[in-house]
Write an enzyme that holds these catalytic residues in place. Structure first.
Site, PDB file in Angstrom:
ATOM      1  N   ASN A  26       0.824  -1.212   0.000  1.00 16.34           N
ATOM      2  CA  ASN A  26       0.000   0.000   0.000  1.00 16.34           C
ATOM      3  C   ASN A  26       0.855   1.258   0.000  1.00 16.34           C
ATOM      4  O   ASN A  26       1.913   1.321   0.616  1.00 16.34           O
ATOM      5  CB  ASN A  26      -1.018   0.007   1.153  1.00 16.34           C
ATOM      6  CG  ASN A  26      -0.436  -0.274   2.522  1.00 16.34           C
ATOM      7  OD1 ASN A  26       0.510  -1.028   2.660  1.00 16.34           O
ATOM      8  ND2 ASN A  26      -1.006   0.332   3.533  1.00 16.34           N
ATOM      9  N   GLU A  84       0.447   5.318   0.551  1.00 14.59           N
ATOM     10  CA  GLU A  84      -0.461   6.360   1.057  1.00 14.59           C
ATOM     11  C   GLU A  84      -0.002   7.749   0.644  1.00 14.59           C
ATOM     12  O   GLU A  84       1.105   7.928   0.139  1.00 14.59           O
ATOM     13  CB  GLU A  84      -0.544   6.235   2.592  1.00 14.59           C
ATOM     14  CG  GLU A  84      -1.129   4.888   2.996  1.00 14.59           C
ATOM     15  CD  GLU A  84      -1.309   4.723   4.496  1.00 14.59           C
ATOM     16  OE1 GLU A  84      -0.813   5.567   5.280  1.00 14.59           O
ATOM     17  OE2 GLU A  84      -1.967   3.734   4.876  1.00 14.59           O
ATOM     18  N   CYS A 126      -4.345   0.748  -2.274  1.00 15.70           N
ATOM     19  CA  CYS A 126      -4.142  -0.505  -1.537  1.00 15.70           C
ATOM     20  C   CYS A 126      -3.107  -1.391  -2.239  1.00 15.70           C
ATOM     21  O   CYS A 126      -2.937  -1.322  -3.463  1.00 15.70           O
ATOM     22  CB  CYS A 126      -5.439  -1.294  -1.458  1.00 15.70           C
ATOM     23  SG  CYS A 126      -6.732  -0.513  -0.512  1.00 15.70           S
ATOM     24  N   GLU A 182      -3.242  -4.522  -2.995  1.00 13.84           N
ATOM     25  CA  GLU A 182      -3.795  -5.418  -4.013  1.00 13.84           C
ATOM     26  C   GLU A 182      -3.824  -4.727  -5.370  1.00 13.84           C
ATOM     27  O   GLU A 182      -3.457  -5.305  -6.395  1.00 13.84           O
ATOM     28  CB  GLU A 182      -5.237  -5.832  -3.664  1.00 13.84           C
ATOM     29  CG  GLU A 182      -5.376  -6.642  -2.392  1.00 13.84           C
ATOM     30  CD  GLU A 182      -5.548  -5.801  -1.128  1.00 13.84           C
ATOM     31  OE1 GLU A 182      -4.948  -4.709  -1.042  1.00 13.84           O
ATOM     32  OE2 GLU A 182      -6.269  -6.238  -0.230  1.00 13.84           O
ATOM     33  N   CYS A 186     -10.554  -4.635   0.766  1.00 14.66           N
ATOM     34  CA  CYS A 186     -11.627  -3.635   0.774  1.00 14.66           C
ATOM     35  C   CYS A 186     -12.534  -3.826  -0.451  1.00 14.66           C
ATOM     36  O   CYS A 186     -12.182  -4.532  -1.405  1.00 14.66           O
ATOM     37  CB  CYS A 186     -11.043  -2.221   0.799  1.00 14.66           C
ATOM     38  SG  CYS A 186     -10.441  -1.644  -0.786  1.00 14.66           S
TER      39      CYS A 186
HETATM   40  N1  THU Z   1      -5.212  -1.431   2.696  1.00 15.00           N
HETATM   41  C1  THU Z   1      -4.705  -2.263   1.742  1.00 15.00           C
HETATM   42  O1  THU Z   1      -3.618  -2.023   1.197  1.00 15.00           O
HETATM   43  N2  THU Z   1      -5.424  -3.345   1.404  1.00 15.00           N
HETATM   44  C2  THU Z   1      -6.612  -3.706   1.968  1.00 15.00           C
HETATM   45  O2  THU Z   1      -7.194  -4.698   1.582  1.00 15.00           O
HETATM   46  C3  THU Z   1      -7.190  -2.883   3.033  1.00 15.00           C
HETATM   47  C4  THU Z   1      -6.483  -1.634   3.346  1.00 15.00           C
HETATM   48  C5  THU Z   1      -4.438  -0.254   3.066  1.00 15.00           C
HETATM   49  C6  THU Z   1      -5.037   1.056   2.682  1.00 15.00           C
HETATM   50  C7  THU Z   1      -4.402   1.989   3.682  1.00 15.00           C
HETATM   51  O3  THU Z   1      -3.120   2.365   3.200  1.00 15.00           O
HETATM   52  C8  THU Z   1      -4.208   1.125   4.910  1.00 15.00           C
HETATM   53  O4  THU Z   1      -4.309  -0.215   4.467  1.00 15.00           O
HETATM   54  C9  THU Z   1      -5.233   1.375   6.000  1.00 15.00           C
HETATM   55  O5  THU Z   1      -6.511   1.287   5.517  1.00 15.00           O
END
Ligand code: THU
Length: 162
Positions: free
Chosen positions: A62, A64, A73, A75, A112
């Site tokens: 991920n 940000e 994310c 994935e 998500c």
């Molecule tokens: N996140 C993912 O990378 N994958 C998921 O399936 C759920 C959430 C990340 C997004 C964000 O950077 C952090 O986790 C917190 O939500």
């Protein structure tokens, strides 16, 4: 009126060693790559490892941003990279692993809705199931045979007549 229900089948493991060795490898690669996540705001690091039909493994984590909605994310980082470089590759499996710097994350992390939607469309166009392997820091591992199992009643291209 009728009450109907949807049943979601998955396999649950309590020991990584019970998995096929390639699945263990995918989890290890997801765990390795999550360390490079840019997760300065959530402190929640996620790694994803894809197994392609060629045998190649592609990973992502991920990313940000201070403009929060610009974040992506793990994935989708992995899947979009894969589709950018190997558009015709079949994604046989995706392993997703997470750790939180705020405390031990014993439960598996569940992708998500936006990631499920993206995974679902790629699964649909490749006409082959994409197995989903989920792990947290605890021993439990959940395995879904297909993204369709994780996203029942999905919105898909069928409704557009495609
Ligand atoms: N996140 C993912 O990378 N994958 C998921 O399936 C759920 C959430 C990340 C997004 C964000 O950077 C952090 O986790 C917190 O939500």
């Amino acid at each position: 009126m009728k009450v109907k229900s949807i049943n979601i089948a998955y396999q649950s493991y309590e020991n990584k060693m019970e998995l096929e060795s390639i699945d263990q490898e995918l989890i290890s690669r997801a765990e390795e790559v999550l360390k490079n996540a840019y997760a300065v705001y959530s402190q929640f690091q996620v790694g994803a490892a894809l197994l392609l039909d060629s045998g190649e493994i592609i990973t992502g984590n991920n990313q940000e941003n201070i403009a929060y909605p610009s974040s992506l994310c793990a994935e989708r980082v992995a899947l979009y990279y894969c589709k950018a470089h190997a558009p015709n590759a079949i994604v046989k499996k995706i392993a997703i692993m997470a750790k939180s710097k705020k405390g031990e994350l014993l439960e598996v992390i569940s992708p998500c809705g936006a990631c499920r939607q993206v995974m679902s469309e790629y699964e649909r166009i490749q006409s082959e199931p994409m197995k989903v392997i989920l792990k947290g820091e605890g021993e439990t591992i959940m395995v879904f045979d297909a993204v369709a199992d994780l996203l029942p009643l999905s919105f898909n291209t069928k409704v557009l007549g495609e």
